[in-house]
Design an enzyme around this catalytic site. Structure first.
Site, PDB file in Angstrom:
ATOM      1  N   HIS A  25     115.689  34.646 -37.050  1.00  0.00           N
ATOM      2  CA  HIS A  25     116.652  35.676 -37.470  1.00  0.00           C
ATOM      3  C   HIS A  25     116.306  36.189 -38.877  1.00  0.00           C
ATOM      4  O   HIS A  25     116.295  37.403 -39.113  1.00  0.00           O
ATOM      5  CB  HIS A  25     118.069  35.098 -37.440  1.00  0.00           C
ATOM      6  N   GLU A  26     116.021  35.273 -39.795  1.00  0.00           N
ATOM      7  CA  GLU A  26     115.689  35.695 -41.165  1.00  0.00           C
ATOM      8  C   GLU A  26     114.392  36.497 -41.185  1.00  0.00           C
ATOM      9  O   GLU A  26     114.266  37.462 -41.941  1.00  0.00           O
ATOM     10  CB  GLU A  26     115.605  34.486 -42.105  1.00  0.00           C
ATOM     11  N   HIS A  80     115.008  40.046 -40.461  1.00  0.00           N
ATOM     12  CA  HIS A  80     115.358  40.871 -41.626  1.00  0.00           C
ATOM     13  C   HIS A  80     114.094  41.316 -42.383  1.00  0.00           C
ATOM     14  O   HIS A  80     114.035  42.445 -42.875  1.00  0.00           O
ATOM     15  CB  HIS A  80     116.270  40.100 -42.582  1.00  0.00           C
TER      16      HIS A  80
HETATM   17 ZN    ZN Z   1     121.176  37.915 -41.090  1.00  0.00          ZN
END
Ligand code: ZN
Length: 226
Positions: free
Chosen positions: A97-98, A101
């Protein structure tokens, strides 16, 4: 009106607690289940970044629990120490998830840019909004309280724009984990559960802000009628 708004605030507060509890329970559960390939969060983050040509983005451990984030200024994916070193399904979901980004940042993802442009106003609103609204109401300075309410709105707008950013990062994360073969078909569902609960906390934060705004707005309207 005040009572209704207060009731709504209470409901949102309870829902937020339920969501926090759901995230913590789901995270704890899948923190104890290792992925079949035995890769750590840091290893998976590094591999996904490299596969996207983001070799300059660093992967670093950071103290605390669930402190994981991507720093767009330092170009660093920071994983909480447990997730950094753990081969758990939860750690892989958060790490991917990171990285989502970081990929958004590299691609100039629209909502990430809009969110960054709203950050100064939202930061001011978080710090100054409550003081202005409560202080303004106590002193009978309606203009001041109204200004505080506008700052609260800036915070809510920031939280609204955060939703597509977070949902998109999770969608990308699941795609990376599946396509690059880090998780098997059976391991995908737990990863999705962890990310769904995490996304719900952002929805709860927005709902909480909106309920607070409604409450203060109802108090302000009451004042004007007096
Ligand atoms: Zn996030």
């Amino acid at each position: 009106m005040d009572i209704l708004a207060l009731l709504l605030m209470g409901l949102v507060f309870v829902a937020s607690l339920v969501i926090q509890g759901g995230l913590q329970a789901t995270f704890a559960r899948f923190s104890r289940v290792a992925n079949s390939r035995g890769l750590t969060g840091a290893e998976v983050a590094r591999a996904i970044l490299d596969a996207h040509g983001l070799t300059h983005v660093r992967v670093e451990p950071v103290p605390g629990a669930l402190t994981d984030h991507y720093d767009p200024h330092a170009k660093a994916v920071r994983l909480s120490e447990p997730n950094y070193a753990s081969p758990s399904l939860a750690a892989l979901a958060v790490a991917a998830h990171e990285v989502g980004h970081a990929v958004q940042d590299a691609h100039g993802y629209t909502w990430l840019r809009v969110r960054a442009s709203l950050w100064p106003a939202a930061s001011l609103g978080t710090n100054l909004g409550p003081i202005l609204v409560v202080g303004g109401l106590m002193l009978g300075a309606i203009g001041l309280a109204k200004l505080g309410l506008y700052l609260y709105l800036a915070v809510a707008l920031f939280q609204l724009v955060t939703l597509p950013v977070e949902f998109d990062a999770s969608r990308r994360a699941l795609e990376f984990l599946r396509r690059m073969g880090f998780l098997s078909r059976e391991e995908m569902a737990p990863a999705q559960k962890v990310l769904t609960w995490a996304a719900l906390t952002y929805v709860a934060a927005l709902a909480s802000s909106l309920a607070t705004i409604l409450y203060y707005a109802s108090l302000l309207m009451g004042r004007r009628e007096e």
